[in-house]
Design an enzyme around this catalytic site. Structure first.
Site, PDB file in Angstrom:
ATOM      1  N   TYR B 118      12.741  -5.274   7.670  1.00  0.00           N
ATOM      2  CA  TYR B 118      11.827  -6.092   8.027  1.00  0.00           C
ATOM      3  C   TYR B 118      11.769  -7.405   7.321  1.00  0.00           C
ATOM      4  O   TYR B 118      11.058  -8.416   7.413  1.00  0.00           O
ATOM      5  CB  TYR B 118      10.424  -5.473   8.129  1.00  0.00           C
ATOM      6  CG  TYR B 118      10.444  -4.248   9.207  1.00  0.00           C
ATOM      7  CD1 TYR B 118      10.748  -4.311  10.275  1.00  0.00           C
ATOM      8  CD2 TYR B 118       9.767  -3.022   8.522  1.00  0.00           C
ATOM      9  CE1 TYR B 118      10.584  -3.187  11.250  1.00  0.00           C
ATOM     10  CE2 TYR B 118       9.665  -1.837   9.511  1.00  0.00           C
ATOM     11  CZ  TYR B 118      10.237  -1.969  10.765  1.00  0.00           C
ATOM     12  OH  TYR B 118      10.146  -1.035  11.648  1.00  0.00           O
ATOM     13  N   GLY B 184      -7.615   6.971   1.365  1.00  0.00           N
ATOM     14  CA  GLY B 184      -8.826   6.958   1.990  1.00  0.00           C
ATOM     15  C   GLY B 184      -9.019   5.788   3.091  1.00  0.00           C
ATOM     16  O   GLY B 184      -9.841   5.864   3.664  1.00  0.00           O
ATOM     17  N   GLY B 211      -3.281  17.408  -5.152  1.00  0.00           N
ATOM     18  CA  GLY B 211      -3.740  16.340  -5.623  1.00  0.00           C
ATOM     19  C   GLY B 211      -4.949  15.992  -4.968  1.00  0.00           C
ATOM     20  O   GLY B 211      -5.038  15.337  -4.232  1.00  0.00           O
ATOM     21  N   ASP B 213      -8.108  14.914  -5.684  1.00  0.00           N
ATOM     22  CA  ASP B 213      -8.842  14.215  -6.244  1.00  0.00           C
ATOM     23  C   ASP B 213     -10.009  13.552  -5.307  1.00  0.00           C
ATOM     24  O   ASP B 213     -11.194  13.472  -5.495  1.00  0.00           O
ATOM     25  CB  ASP B 213      -8.087  12.808  -6.829  1.00  0.00           C
ATOM     26  CG  ASP B 213      -7.577  12.094  -5.708  1.00  0.00           C
ATOM     27  OD1 ASP B 213      -6.387  12.410  -5.412  1.00  0.00           O
ATOM     28  OD2 ASP B 213      -8.126  11.040  -5.162  1.00  0.00           O
ATOM     29  N   LYS B 276       8.060  19.282  20.007  1.00  0.00           N
ATOM     30  CA  LYS B 276       9.234  18.028  19.917  1.00  0.00           C
ATOM     31  C   LYS B 276       8.895  16.744  19.269  1.00  0.00           C
ATOM     32  O   LYS B 276       9.301  15.785  19.649  1.00  0.00           O
ATOM     33  CB  LYS B 276       9.764  17.853  21.471  1.00  0.00           C
ATOM     34  CG  LYS B 276       9.581  19.109  22.489  1.00  0.00           C
ATOM     35  CD  LYS B 276      10.548  20.084  21.903  1.00  0.00           C
ATOM     36  CE  LYS B 276      10.216  21.297  22.946  1.00  0.00           C
ATOM     37  NZ  LYS B 276      10.906  22.474  22.394  1.00  0.00           N
TER      38      LYS B 276
END
Lengths: 323, 323
Positions: B118, B184, B211, B213, B276
């Site tokens: 990109y 988050g 993990g 946390d 699929k």
């Protein structure tokens, strides 16, 4: 010379009404990477998201839903290398009738398991030694079952035509459409929808190179029979076109092309890594041919029918590992 | 005590307008097999079909499209384990600005290649020894670049919220929604859309068990920092929630759950063979948690956000081979 009544787009439209609420209206997916690669606007009709994972549900359900009470009670028999088997078993279950399915000994395990899972009574035969059509006809006569062949039946053809009908309704007219070709059910059905909804569209059927009976038949004007071809495209290992599919294909299709197994695996890898789609080898036939025709597709609006996604994941990974 | 202005659903709606025509409106897919397995009506929002293969494009494009002329000219810098990198690189390309991407040495090869593809300028760092945030801030200061963090930014959060917004608009209110949780961004954005469009819906964030946390932070009420967790869910190897994401999650989310790597691989196999779909490990977090909560989902309308599909096919096959 006997004449047969070929199905028309009126039958496709009636099939669309019958399958409504039972079949999925599958999504059309766009890949900007493919558009750049082919320098075209490409629309993928994803029948991998159809019920039981392939377009075959459309034709099977349409055919079975036309049974009268007597036929429903006795039930259906079908012979199939896989997806048609599941399609008949599931349609029969939904319509509350018994189903007997004649499957080859080397059918993918996922397809045998799924057929049994839908409640189908599975009868196994040797693909290279026995004639599945004879076995199917024998069972039909002995038990009064109605045989629904995998492609050469007007109601099956009309049902398969609903996939291309949905595609044209969603994206409008196209310049070219690529459709996998085995026995010709999907291709002849697609032809009826194409000539009705996008008459100027070039329509291409695509076969495995190892079994190009359809190409030979299309170009010579008579149905050519071949031995069961050895190809990874297990859904297109048919030996000949049918008495209903051939005349429609000969009349309405622009050409029949081929793809090698290697090209199919390359398309499977591309679909998985760039488009996040699991497509079975047969399902990639149209895509493989479109990639070969790049020079002719420049600036065009192109449809590609991805006909199914039923491949064992172990087989999928071993095919891709060989690249 | 400093206060920060948390994003709201108004910001999500504005983001939806900004990304229109650039981001894909991804399909919602239904699996009758999953519905039977969970005895629920389940809707999968497939961000694997988002541009660059994951939801991250939404937040990145929203953030970059708000840059003024001066910021555009200098360009953007980002640090990311993968999908955010591609999202920033692609958004920058579309908006005509330079992009510098700081990526860990062990980022999946497909993600590094796509980021470079990109047009992004890639800077590699050691995930276990160096601090990507410091490297990113240093580059930003030296060259006048604007740093867009992978999750802790109001415009990123607002953009990510558009996925759940589309889901509710398409299928209506839900009883429960399962969303993958790393730093988050996706979960807090989804929370804004959920509280606005389906306020009674239970909203669950789902982390890798290695993990957790986010779970610790959610339950204790303060942001917990952990070492980089070793999990196959490379998109959720974050060490802590952010100053914007945590308060929204704490306020609007019902619980934070976890899934093991093995459960993620089982979901990947199921998604590939039955649905699929190619889904990356992180993308399966919500699905894995929903399968564990089966008893509570009986008869409910359930949304599952499949957050992305960017996984090397070789890695995909080796993960599935270990099942």
């Amino acid at each position: 010379m006997s004449t047969i009544n070929l199905p028309t787009f009126v039958d496709v439209s009636a099939a669309a009404e019958r399958i409504k609420g039972y079949a999925n209206r599958t999504p059309v997916i766009i890949s900007r990477t493919v558009n750049e690669e082919l320098d075209a606007e490409v629309f993928f009709k994803c029948e991998s998201f159809q019920r039981m994972g392939a377009f075959k549900f459309r034709g099977a359900f349409n055919a079975l839903s036309k049974f009268d009470d007597r036929k429903r009670r006795a039930g259906v028999v079908a012979f199939s290398s896989g997806n048609h088997a599941q399609a008949i078993a599931l349609s029969a279950k939904l319509l509350g009738m018994p189903a007997t399915i004649v499957m080859p000994h080397d059918a993918p395990a996922s397809k045998v398991a799924a057929t049994k899972g839908y409640g189908g009574n599975v009868v196994i035969y040797d693909r290279y030694k026995e004639d599945r059509e004879l076995i199917g006809r024998d069972l039909a006569e002995k038990h009064g079952l109605t045989l629904i062949p995998p492609y050469d039946h007007p109601d099956v053809i009309a049902g398969q035509g609903t996939a291309a009908k949905e595609l044209f309704e969603e994206v409008g007219a196209l310049d070219a459409l690529f459709v996998p070709l085995g026995g010709g059910g999907l291709l002849s059905g697609s032809a009826l929808s194409t000539r009705a909804l996008s008459p100027g569209c070039k329509l291409y059927g695509v076969e495995p190179e190892a079994g190009n009976d359809g190409q030979q038949s299309f170009r010579s004007g008579a149905i050519v029979h071949i031995d069961t071809p050895e190809t990874i495209a297990d859904g297109a290992q048919t030996q000949h076109l049918g008495s209903y599919t051939f005349p429609v294909i000969r009349r309405d299709v622009d050409d029949v092309l081929t793809a090698t197994d290697k090209q199919l695996v390359e398309c499977m890898a591309f679909a998985a890594s760039r488009m996040k789609l699991v497509i079975e080898p047969t399902g990639c036939l149209g895509f493989a041919a479109a990639r070969q025709m790049k020079p002719q597709l420049h600036g065009k609006r192109v449809g590609i029918l991805l006909s199914g996604g039923n491949v064992d994941i172990k087989r999928f990974c071993s095919l891709l590992a060989a690249l």
